[in-house]
Design a protein around this motif. Structure first.
Motif, PDB file in Angstrom:
ATOM      1  N   ALA A  41       1.597  -0.839   5.266  1.00 37.75           N
ATOM      2  CA  ALA A  41       2.525   0.518   5.161  1.00 37.75           C
ATOM      3  C   ALA A  41       2.173   1.149   3.676  1.00 37.75           C
ATOM      4  O   ALA A  41       2.335   2.279   3.705  1.00 37.75           O
ATOM      5  CB  ALA A  41       3.888  -0.292   5.238  1.00 37.75           C
ATOM      6  N   CYS A  42       2.059   0.268   2.751  1.00 44.23           N
ATOM      7  CA  CYS A  42       1.865   0.632   1.208  1.00 44.23           C
ATOM      8  C   CYS A  42       0.542   1.645   1.392  1.00 44.23           C
ATOM      9  O   CYS A  42       0.516   2.792   0.816  1.00 44.23           O
ATOM     10  CB  CYS A  42       1.896  -0.380   0.257  1.00 44.23           C
ATOM     11  SG  CYS A  42       3.299  -1.012  -0.354  1.00 44.23           S
ATOM     12  N   GLY A  43      -0.395   1.475   2.019  1.00 46.81           N
ATOM     13  CA  GLY A  43      -1.497   2.148   2.140  1.00 46.81           C
ATOM     14  C   GLY A  43      -1.395   3.471   2.649  1.00 46.81           C
ATOM     15  O   GLY A  43      -1.895   4.533   2.216  1.00 46.81           O
ATOM     16  N   CYS A  44      -0.431   3.308   3.841  1.00 47.13           N
ATOM     17  CA  CYS A  44       0.072   4.497   4.455  1.00 47.13           C
ATOM     18  C   CYS A  44       0.687   5.386   3.478  1.00 47.13           C
ATOM     19  O   CYS A  44       0.582   6.663   3.637  1.00 47.13           O
ATOM     20  CB  CYS A  44       0.386   4.274   5.853  1.00 47.13           C
ATOM     21  SG  CYS A  44      -0.023   5.189   7.082  1.00 47.13           S
ATOM     22  N   LEU A  45       1.481   5.024   2.953  1.00 49.92           N
ATOM     23  CA  LEU A  45       2.481   5.732   2.162  1.00 49.92           C
ATOM     24  C   LEU A  45       1.489   6.331   0.771  1.00 49.92           C
ATOM     25  O   LEU A  45       1.652   7.487   0.703  1.00 49.92           O
ATOM     26  CB  LEU A  45       3.461   4.854   1.205  1.00 49.92           C
ATOM     27  CG  LEU A  45       4.603   4.128   2.055  1.00 49.92           C
ATOM     28  CD1 LEU A  45       5.237   3.221   1.404  1.00 49.92           C
ATOM     29  CD2 LEU A  45       5.435   5.064   2.800  1.00 49.92           C
TER      30      LEU A  45
END
Length: 184
Positions: free
Chosen positions: A80-84
């Motif tokens: 999710a952090c990578g996507c953010l």
């Protein structure tokens, strides 16, 4: 449009964001975001915002799109952090900072006073009140901060900070969403 959502207002209106499938990750629906940002329409421009349990980033990106000076998104899930970060780069959103951390650990760190906080913890883990108390007790809030909290519809609010007052409260389906103000 699986794993996509649209920003509904501001500079990035109609831009799409991607997000990952992750346990407990449920983006705030567009109609709820519209209501929340109507509530906060005069509270976002030029403000410091904190998006806890950021997940898809819907609330933080919406705040940045509507003129927030800065948005810190805190999320524990690596994907999710990578996507953010990817979404922030695609939007050239220099005002967004993504922090990969457990929220409770993050709130035990060095505080910064935020004007607006978005709090959307995973349901069923009893994190909302605990997180609200840490925000208040550890110095994370500006004097008259606004705190948006998303919970299960029938959430029990026992133990909330005494100096917070509820300004607004609604529900949609199984979700309750609430706006608080720090009064001192």
């Amino acid at each position: 449009m699986k794993n996509k959502l649209r920003i509904i207002g501001g500079d990035w209106r109609s831009r799409q964001l991607s997000f990952v499938d992750a346990p407990g990750l449920r983006p705030t629906p567009a109609r709820v975001r519209e209501t929340v940002f109507n509530w906060l329409q005069y509270e976002i421009v030029g403000k410091q915002c904190l998006d806890l349990y950021a997940g898809s980033g819907a609330l933080g990106f919406e705040a940045a799109s509507r003129g927030a000076k800065s948005v810190v998104q805190v999320e524990n899930n690596t994907q999710a952090c990578g996507c953010l970060k990817d979404n922030a780069a695609a939007l050239s959103a220099g005002q967004i900072k993504v922090v990969q951390s457990d929220v409770l650990r993050y709130l035990a760190g060095e505080p910064q006073a935020f004007d607006v906080v978005f709090l959307d913890p995973p349901f069923g883990l009893n994190l909302a009140v605990q997180t609200c108390r840490l925000l208040e007790e550890n110095g994370w809030l500006a004097k008259h901060a606004k705190i948006y909290v998303e919970t299960e519809r029938n959430f029990k609010w026992s133990g909330m900070p005494a100096n917070w007052r509820q300004l607004k409260s609604k529900s949609a389906g199984e979700v309750g969403y609430h706006l608080f103000e720090r009064t001192e």
